[in-house]
Design an enzyme around this catalytic site. Structure first.
Site, PDB file in Angstrom:
ATOM      1  N   HIS A 149       0.842  -1.195   0.000  1.00  0.00           N
ATOM      2  CA  HIS A 149       0.000   0.000   0.000  1.00  0.00           C
ATOM      3  C   HIS A 149       0.875   1.242   0.000  1.00  0.00           C
ATOM      4  O   HIS A 149       2.088   1.165   0.221  1.00  0.00           O
ATOM      5  CB  HIS A 149      -0.913   0.026   1.233  1.00  0.00           C
ATOM      6  CG  HIS A 149      -0.167   0.116   2.531  1.00  0.00           C
ATOM      7  ND1 HIS A 149       0.552  -0.942   3.065  1.00  0.00           N
ATOM      8  CD2 HIS A 149       0.008   1.150   3.400  1.00  0.00           C
ATOM      9  CE1 HIS A 149       1.115  -0.572   4.197  1.00  0.00           C
ATOM     10  NE2 HIS A 149       0.805   0.693   4.424  1.00  0.00           N
ATOM     11  N   ASP A 151       0.727   5.270   1.811  1.00  0.00           N
ATOM     12  CA  ASP A 151       0.026   5.994   2.880  1.00  0.00           C
ATOM     13  C   ASP A 151      -0.649   7.228   2.276  1.00  0.00           C
ATOM     14  O   ASP A 151       0.013   8.022   1.602  1.00  0.00           O
ATOM     15  CB  ASP A 151       1.012   6.412   3.975  1.00  0.00           C
ATOM     16  CG  ASP A 151       1.632   5.214   4.680  1.00  0.00           C
ATOM     17  OD1 ASP A 151       1.003   4.135   4.677  1.00  0.00           O
ATOM     18  OD2 ASP A 151       2.737   5.369   5.236  1.00  0.00           O
ATOM     19  N   HIS A 206       4.807   0.198  -0.006  1.00  0.00           N
ATOM     20  CA  HIS A 206       5.544  -0.632   0.942  1.00  0.00           C
ATOM     21  C   HIS A 206       4.644  -1.718   1.518  1.00  0.00           C
ATOM     22  O   HIS A 206       3.426  -1.697   1.338  1.00  0.00           O
ATOM     23  CB  HIS A 206       6.141   0.217   2.071  1.00  0.00           C
ATOM     24  CG  HIS A 206       5.143   1.071   2.792  1.00  0.00           C
ATOM     25  ND1 HIS A 206       4.571   2.210   2.246  1.00  0.00           N
ATOM     26  CD2 HIS A 206       4.590   0.965   4.030  1.00  0.00           C
ATOM     27  CE1 HIS A 206       3.734   2.758   3.103  1.00  0.00           C
ATOM     28  NE2 HIS A 206       3.732   2.015   4.196  1.00  0.00           N
ATOM     29  N   ARG A 216       7.223  -8.406  15.847  1.00  0.00           N
ATOM     30  CA  ARG A 216       7.553  -7.062  15.395  1.00  0.00           C
ATOM     31  C   ARG A 216       6.475  -6.108  15.891  1.00  0.00           C
ATOM     32  O   ARG A 216       5.282  -6.362  15.697  1.00  0.00           O
ATOM     33  CB  ARG A 216       7.641  -7.002  13.871  1.00  0.00           C
ATOM     34  CG  ARG A 216       7.838  -5.581  13.306  1.00  0.00           C
ATOM     35  CD  ARG A 216       7.821  -5.598  11.775  1.00  0.00           C
ATOM     36  NE  ARG A 216       7.754  -4.261  11.226  1.00  0.00           N
ATOM     37  CZ  ARG A 216       8.786  -3.517  10.872  1.00  0.00           C
ATOM     38  NH1 ARG A 216      10.022  -4.006  11.023  1.00  0.00           N
ATOM     39  NH2 ARG A 216       8.629  -2.307  10.370  1.00  0.00           N
TER      40      ARG A 216
END
Length: 276
Positions: A149, A151, A206, A216
């Site tokens: 996607h 941002d 990304h 994570r």
């Protein structure tokens, strides 16, 4: 570093709670706890998250009471971090304006500092999935934590707990991994900044891959303009150039972007909005 350490610790405590406890803070409507499904359109990804308003201190005690045994400590950690990271994001935007030789140095940063700024803060937790990684490896596939996607906001400031997973897409379509760095923040140009600079800065596609052995945790500040803000190339940057984008409001684009699947090219969506 103190703010970062405290928030990472409090986030780890929250995501370590039993699922039944975490679910008391969800589903996100729009703020709160979410699990697995990233968007309403069933985007690919395995992630749990907390989505919070950047004015988190104004949230009701009833809402806060769902965030573990010591919600005030989490709230304090979030507020301290957001305040510091917003100031840093504004400084970066002002340096970008300076680099573009824009006379009004705060032309971008003022949108984040506006009382009506539609900025949000998100904590993402990607649990390790060893068995799924092994199964995916047999099939030659990646284990996606958060699907590809861009941002939509102006700028995003990302930090993780020194764990790998972040990848960006190059112009040729190949994906490369961004090495983790516990001393660094990662800055993403958002779609809105791409438009305001008439394409001089590009928003980056990304995604996040899950780690097979280590959890994570990502902390992301999404700096957004007020909902009514009109997004268009800045006149001071045009000077005879042809505008690549037609004007739209942040509300229009946000609605379109979040109604689309993550992998869709959102820049196509706002061009459709502007043309309609």
């Amino acid at each position: 570093m103190e703010f970062i350490s405290t928030l990472e610790s409090e986030s780890t405590k929250f995501f370590s709670l039993p699922l039944s406890e975490k679910q008391k803070a969800g589903p996100p409507s729009p703020f709160g706890y979410g699990n697995k499904q990233i968007g309403s359109n069933g985007d690919v990804g395995r992630v749990e998250y907390l989505l919070l308003a950047t004015h988190f201190q104004s949230n009701s005690d009833g809402f806060l009471s769902q965030f573990g045994q010591n919600p005030q400590k989490l709230r304090s950690a979030v507020n301290d971090y957001i305040s510091a990271v917003r100031n840093m994001a504004c400084e970066i935007l002002e340096l970008m304006a300076e680099g573009l030789k824009i006379q009004q140095r705060n032309v971008f940063s003022k949108l984040l500092m506006d009382e009506e700024s539609d900025s949000v803060f998100r904590l993402n937790h990607y649990p390790p999935w060893l068995e799924l990684h092994q199964a995916a490896a047999v099939e030659g596939k990646n284990m996606i934590g958060f699907g590809e996607h861009t941002d939509p906001q102006i700028i995003s400031v990302l930090r993780s707990n020194n764990t790998s997973g972040l990848q960006i897409s190059l112009a040729d379509g190949n994906w490369i991994s961004v090495p983790p760095d516990q001393n660094s923040f990662f800055i993403n140009v958002g779609d809105s900044l791409q438009v305001m600079t008439n394409g001089r800065f590009k928003s980056v596609k990304h995604r996040v891959l899950t780690n097979s052995l280590k959890s994570r945790i990502s902390m992301i500040y999404f700096g957004g303009p007020p909902l009514s803000e009109k997004i268009a190339p800045l006149p001071s940057l045009m000077k005879g150039e042809e505008s690549l984008y037609k004007e739209f409001t942040w509300f229009e684009y946000k609605r379109s972007a979040y109604n689309s699947r993550l992998a869709d090219n959102r820049l196509v969506h706002f061009e459709r909005i502007a043309a309609s």
